[in-house]
Design a protein around this motif. Structure first.
Motif, PDB file in Angstrom:
ATOM      1  N   LYS A   1     -42.488 -37.493   1.526  1.00 17.27           N
ATOM      2  CA  LYS A   1     -43.867 -37.138   1.170  1.00 17.27           C
ATOM      3  C   LYS A   1     -44.410 -38.071   0.085  1.00 17.27           C
ATOM      4  O   LYS A   1     -45.572 -38.480   0.134  1.00 17.27           O
TER       5      LYS A   1
ATOM      6  N   ASP B   1     -42.335 -27.036  -6.231  1.00 15.75           N
ATOM      7  CA  ASP B   1     -41.934 -27.227  -4.839  1.00 15.75           C
ATOM      8  C   ASP B   1     -40.425 -27.045  -4.672  1.00 15.75           C
ATOM      9  O   ASP B   1     -39.962 -26.502  -3.664  1.00 15.75           O
ATOM     10  N   LEU B   2     -39.659 -27.522  -5.650  1.00 16.71           N
ATOM     11  CA  LEU B   2     -38.208 -27.360  -5.598  1.00 16.71           C
ATOM     12  C   LEU B   2     -37.833 -25.881  -5.609  1.00 16.71           C
ATOM     13  O   LEU B   2     -36.969 -25.435  -4.851  1.00 16.71           O
TER      14      LEU B   2
ATOM     15  N   PHE C   1     -38.625 -35.857  -6.503  1.00 14.53           N
ATOM     16  CA  PHE C   1     -39.157 -34.586  -6.048  1.00 14.53           C
ATOM     17  C   PHE C   1     -40.680 -34.631  -6.096  1.00 14.53           C
ATOM     18  O   PHE C   1     -41.268 -35.393  -6.871  1.00 14.53           O
ATOM     19  N   THR C   2     -41.330 -33.824  -5.278  1.00 15.11           N
ATOM     20  CA  THR C   2     -42.799 -33.810  -5.267  1.00 15.11           C
ATOM     21  C   THR C   2     -43.351 -33.014  -6.443  1.00 15.11           C
ATOM     22  O   THR C   2     -44.452 -33.269  -6.921  1.00 15.11           O
TER      23      THR C   2
ATOM     24  N   HIS D   1     -38.903 -34.519   0.268  1.00 16.22           N
ATOM     25  CA  HIS D   1     -39.660 -34.819  -0.951  1.00 16.22           C
ATOM     26  C   HIS D   1     -39.891 -36.335  -1.065  1.00 16.22           C
ATOM     27  O   HIS D   1     -40.996 -36.779  -1.378  1.00 16.22           O
TER      28      HIS D   1
ATOM     29  N   VAL E   1     -32.420 -31.758  -3.867  1.00 11.52           N
ATOM     30  CA  VAL E   1     -33.803 -32.180  -3.634  1.00 11.52           C
ATOM     31  C   VAL E   1     -33.865 -32.687  -2.195  1.00 11.52           C
ATOM     32  O   VAL E   1     -33.414 -33.800  -1.906  1.00 11.52           O
TER      33      VAL E   1
END
Length: 369
Positions: free
Chosen positions: A214, A166-167, A161-162, A211, A207
Motif C-alpha cells: 500500500k 492499522d496494525l 506499516f501504513t 502494508h 506487519v
C-alpha cells in the motif's frame, strides 16, 4: 499483557507501553568511545546517537532502528552498513530507549528525529542531496515523516506499516478503535519526493506485507518494492545478499565519494568517565557472500543481471536468485506484464518480487565547498 508489564518504557499508559516496548538498556555512556554523541534538541534535552564515519563517503545514512532494540543492539548492524556501502551512519535513539531520557511516544521520537536532521544539516553542514533516511519497523514512522518534510537523496523502508492503528485493526479488529492513530505513514507517503526502496518479507507475521504494498502504491516518486519470499519481520537483512544488499546497490548509486571531510564538533561528545568499563553487545557478522564481492567503484556490489536473474543472452547470471525478477518502469505497460509473469514463476527461497524501479541515474558528484 506480558509485553506491557515487561516493557522498560517509562510511560504508565498501557497502550504506549505496548506500542513502544523499550528493551533493557544494552549500553551506557562509555560503551562507544568517540562513536556515541549527544545532540541537542529544541527543548534542551540531549539525544544519544551513534556516529560512524567513513572517510570520503558522499552519503550519510540517518538510521531509525526497530522497536525492541536500542543503539547498543543496533551497533553491529550499523557498522556493517557503513563498511558495506561505504557511507557515514548516524543512528538515532528514541526517548525511553537505551540511555535516552523521556517517555516513548510519537512526539518524543519525532523531536529526536528532527534534532538529528538539524544536527546533520546545520552542525555537520551536510547537504540534503548527500542524506539517505533509513528506517526499520517502528523506525519507518519517523523515516516517512522526515522524508515527507525533506527532499533527500534516498529513503529506505524495511517492513514498514501504513499506520499504528492499522496494525492494531489487523490483530484485534474493532477494539483498535480505542487506539489513537500514530505514525500515519499512508497519509504522508504521497508527499515523499525522494527515491524510495521498500523491502517487506512475505513471511512477516507482525506487519503484513500488504502494508508495504500500500505504501509503494501511494508513493509517486521513483520507487522499488522487494518482497523476499522467506523473509519474516525479524530476519537478518544480511542473511541473504539478495534480500537487502543487492537491491540497495542496484537502486542507489552506492558507494560514492566526495573530497569533503566530515567533522563532528567536540561539544557533541559526552565527557568520559575515568576507569569506566566500555561494554559492547555482540556484533552481527558480515555474510561470507558479501565479503567476497569485488570492489569495482560506484554500484560495485551488483551487476544489474544479478538482481534481474538473467544474463544478456537470456541465460541465468552467475550468483542470481531464482526468485529475483527484473525491475521495471511503472510507466511501461509491457514491462509490467513481463514482471507479472516472472513473479508468478518465482521459486520459493528466492528474492521474491521486485517492482517499480525506473532506470537508476547516478547523482552527479558535488562540487567541494
Amino acid at each position: 499483557m506480558w509485553v506491557v508489564l515487561s516493557s522498560k518504557s517509562t510511560s504508565w499508559n498501557p497502550i504506549e507501553r505496548l506500542i513502544f516496548p523499550a528493551p533493557t538498556p544494552s549500553y551506557n555512556v562509555d560503551s562507544f568511545p568517540r562513536e556515541l554523541i549527544l545532540i541537542p534538541r529544541e527543548d534542551g534535552a540531549k539525544v544519544p546517537c551513534l556516529f560512524l564515519p567513513f572517510r570520503h563517503a558522499r552519503f550519510l545514512f540517518i538510521y531509525f532502528h526497530a522497536n525492541a532494540e536500542d543503539l547498543g543492539l543496533s551497533y553491529g548492524f550499523c557498522k556493517i552498513l557503513r563498511d558495506l556501502f561505504q557511507v557515514h551512519i548516524l543512528a538515532v535513539e528514541y526517548p525511553g530507549y537505551g540511555i535516552c531520557p523521556g517517555s516513548s511516544d510519537e512526539a518524543g521520537i519525532m523531536a529526536n528525529a528532527r534534532a538529528a536532521m538539524e544536527f546533520v544539516t546545520k552542525s555537520l553542514c551536510w547537504p540534503s542531496d548527500g542524506i539517505k533516511l533509513f528506517g526499520r519497523s517502528l523506525g519507518t514512522g519517523p523515516t516517512v515523516a522526515m522524508a515527507a518534510e525533506y527532499n533527500v537523496a534516498g529513503v529506505i523502508l524495511i517492513s514498514p506499516f501504513t499506520g499504528i492503528k492499522d496494525l492494531f485493526e489487523g490483530q484485534v479488529g474493532r477494539l483498535a478503535d480505542i487506539v489513537a492513530d500514530r505514525f500515519c505513514n499512508i497519509a504522508l507517503a504521497p508527499r515523499i519526493r525522494s527515491p524510495t526502496l521498500i523491502i517487506h518479507g512475505m513471511q512477516d507475521g507482525l506487519v503484513p506485507p500488504e502494508h508495504g504494498r500500500k505504501l509503494y502504491a501511494a508513493i509517486t516518486s521513483r520507487r522499488m518494492l522487494v518482497t523476499p519470499t522467506n523473509m519474516s519481520h525479524n530476519t537478518s537483512l544480511l542473511k541473504d545478499v539478495g534480500t537487502f544488499i543487492l537491491p540497495m546497490t542496484h537502486f542507489f548509486s552506492l558507494p560514492d565519494y566526495t573530497f569533503e571531510e566530515i567533522e563532528v564538533p567536540e561539544w557533541a561528545f559526552p565527557p568520559t568517565t575515568p576507569d569506566a568499563k566500555a561494554e559492547k553487545p555482540p556484533e552481527e557478522e558480515t555474510p561470507e557472500a558479501a565479503r567476497q564481492l569485488p570492489v569495482l567503484g560506484p554500484g560495485w556490489l551488483i551487476p544489474p543481471t544479478w538482481l534481474c536473474g538473467r544474463g544478456s543472452a537470456g541465460n541465468k547470471a552467475a550468483g542470481a536468485d531464482d526468485g529475483a525478477v527484473e525491475p521495471i518502469s511503472r510507466l511501461d505497460p509491457a514491462a509490467e506484464d513481463k514482471v507479472k509473469g516472472s513473479a508468478a514463476a518465482a521459486k520459493p527461497g528466492g528474492c521474491g518480487d521486485v517492482a517499480g524501479a525506473q532506470a537508476v541515474t547516478p547523482i552527479a558528484p558535488r562540487t567541494p565547498r
